[in-house]
Design a protein around this motif. Structure first.
Motif, short mmCIF file in Angstrom:
data_model
loop_
_atom_site.label_atom_id
_atom_site.label_comp_id
_atom_site.label_asym_id
_atom_site.label_seq_id
_atom_site.Cartn_x
_atom_site.Cartn_y
_atom_site.Cartn_z
N ALA A 1 0.83 -1.22 -0.05
CA ALA A 1 -0.03 0.11 0.12
C ALA A 1 0.64 1.30 -0.04
N ARG A 2 0.32 2.33 -0.77
CA ARG A 2 1.13 3.50 -0.69
C ARG A 2 1.01 4.34 0.54
N PRO A 3 2.02 5.05 1.05
CA PRO A 3 2.10 5.56 2.46
C PRO A 3 0.90 6.63 2.35
N ARG A 4 0.39 7.16 3.66
CA ARG A 4 -0.50 8.33 3.45
C ARG A 4 0.20 9.51 3.32
N THR A 5 1.44 9.70 3.70
CA THR A 5 2.19 10.96 3.73
C THR A 5 3.13 10.59 2.72
N LYS B 1 5.90 23.12 14.26
CA LYS B 1 4.60 23.27 13.33
C LYS B 1 4.89 22.99 11.74
N ILE B 2 6.31 22.83 11.36
CA ILE B 2 6.60 22.12 10.12
C ILE B 2 6.19 20.52 10.11
N ALA B 3 6.51 20.26 11.20
CA ALA B 3 6.41 18.50 11.40
C ALA B 3 4.85 18.21 11.39
N THR B 4 4.01 19.20 12.03
CA THR B 4 2.56 19.06 12.10
C THR B 4 2.11 19.10 10.68
N ARG C 1 6.45 13.43 13.09
CA ARG C 1 6.89 13.87 14.29
C ARG C 1 8.26 14.91 14.20
N ALA C 2 8.28 15.84 15.03
CA ALA C 2 9.55 16.73 14.88
C ALA C 2 10.76 16.07 14.96
N PRO C 3 10.99 15.15 15.70
CA PRO C 3 12.45 14.36 15.59
C PRO C 3 12.76 13.97 14.09
N SER C 4 11.81 13.61 13.49
CA SER C 4 11.94 13.29 11.88
C SER C 4 12.63 14.23 11.08
N LEU C 5 12.11 15.54 11.38
CA LEU C 5 12.88 17.07 10.66
C LEU C 5 14.64 16.74 10.83
N TYR C 6 14.77 16.41 12.01
CA TYR C 6 16.29 16.34 12.49
C TYR C 6 16.98 15.55 11.69
N ASN C 7 16.70 14.35 11.00
CA ASN C 7 17.32 13.58 10.29
C ASN C 7 17.88 14.23 8.85
N HIS C 8 17.29 15.52 8.58
CA HIS C 8 17.47 16.06 7.26
C HIS C 8 18.22 17.42 7.61
N TYR C 9 17.74 18.33 8.53
CA TYR C 9 18.32 19.48 9.11
C TYR C 9 18.49 19.52 10.76
N ARG D 1 11.78 21.73 2.71
CA ARG D 1 12.00 23.29 2.29
C ARG D 1 10.50 23.83 1.54
N HIS D 2 10.20 23.07 0.73
CA HIS D 2 8.82 23.75 0.02
C HIS D 2 7.66 23.64 1.26
N THR D 3 7.53 23.04 1.91
CA THR D 3 6.54 23.15 3.16
C THR D 3 6.72 24.27 3.87
N THR D 4 8.00 24.36 4.32
CA THR D 4 8.29 25.57 5.23
C THR D 4 8.33 26.86 4.72
N LEU D 5 8.70 26.96 3.39
CA LEU D 5 8.55 28.30 2.57
C LEU D 5 7.10 28.94 2.49
N ARG D 6 6.30 27.79 2.23
CA ARG D 6 4.58 27.92 2.06
C ARG D 6 4.36 28.62 3.54
#
Length: 210
Positions: free
Chosen positions: A2-6, A34-37, A42-50, A15-20
């Motif tokens: 099955a395709r992931p929901r997100t 807020k970006i994670a939401t 979850r917010a910790p997921s973002l820290y794998n990239h930034y 980047r695209h979401t943050t700039l929006r």
């Protein structure tokens, strides 16, 4: 499977979401949570990239800076190069006005911005401008561009004629400014840029560039 929901999380998607979010709500309202939401993670997921929010904003700033055209400084027409740089610089900032305070903080350690600053300074000094003057020319263009991108002079007036009647006789048409704000702001930018370039041309003629 099955395709992931997100969508799969990536630096580009972040980047695209943050700039929006910045475009819609401004820098002050931005947080990693807020970006994670918004991304439904979850917010910790973002820290794998930034590593942090500033690193993310620096990456966005670099992406915006890529639209700034300094190619003209490789040629011989420094006036046209400055004109092209100023126009593309303003367009890049005007597209994302809420990012302007962050973008205006200087090139810092952003390679994309430093490459462009190097091209500007190199083109001006090759044309014969003294290094100190070349630095001031670059700074002056930044002042003109950032000032015009961060605020609207015409948009600051309200469209109520009664506000200006009698008390401000020289502003009898000020109530119409908001209606023509984009046009007036654009023409005002052109006026100050061309006046600045005309003044530089006179100074350049007095230089010994042999």
């Amino acid at each position: 499977m099955a395709r992931p929901r997100t969508p799969i999380l990536s630096r580009e998607l972040i980047r695209h979401t943050t700039l929006r979010l910045v475009d819609e709500h401004g820098l002050d309202a931005l947080s990693m949570r807020k970006i994670a939401t918004e991304l439904d993670v979850r917010a910790p997921s973002l820290y794998n990239h930034y590593a942090n929010k500033d690193e993310l904003l620096d990456d966005i700033a670099a992406t915006i800076a890529e639209n700034v055209d300094v190619s003209g400084f490789a040629g011989d027409d420094w006036q046209d190069a400055l004109r092209t740089w100023a126009h593309s610089y303003r367009d890049a900032l005007a597209e994302h006005p809420n990012m302007v305070p962050f973008l205006a903080s200087g090139p810092s350690n952003r390679p994309v911005a430093l490459v462009r600053a190097d091209a500007v300074h190199g083109g001006l000094t090759r044309a014969g401008w003294p290094p100190r003057t070349a630095t001031m020319i670059g700074a002056s263009i930044k002042y003109i561009v950032v000032g015009s991108a961060i605020t609207s002079f015409a948009g600051g007036f309200i469209d109520d004629i009664d506000t200006y009647n009698e008390r401000y006789p020289h502003l009898s048409q000020a109530h119409r400014l908001r209606e023509y704000a984009a046009e007036i702001d654009q023409d005002s930018f052109e006026l100050v840029l061309e006046t600045f370039l005309s003044g530089l041309t006179l100074q350049y003629a007095a230089l010994d560039t042999r």
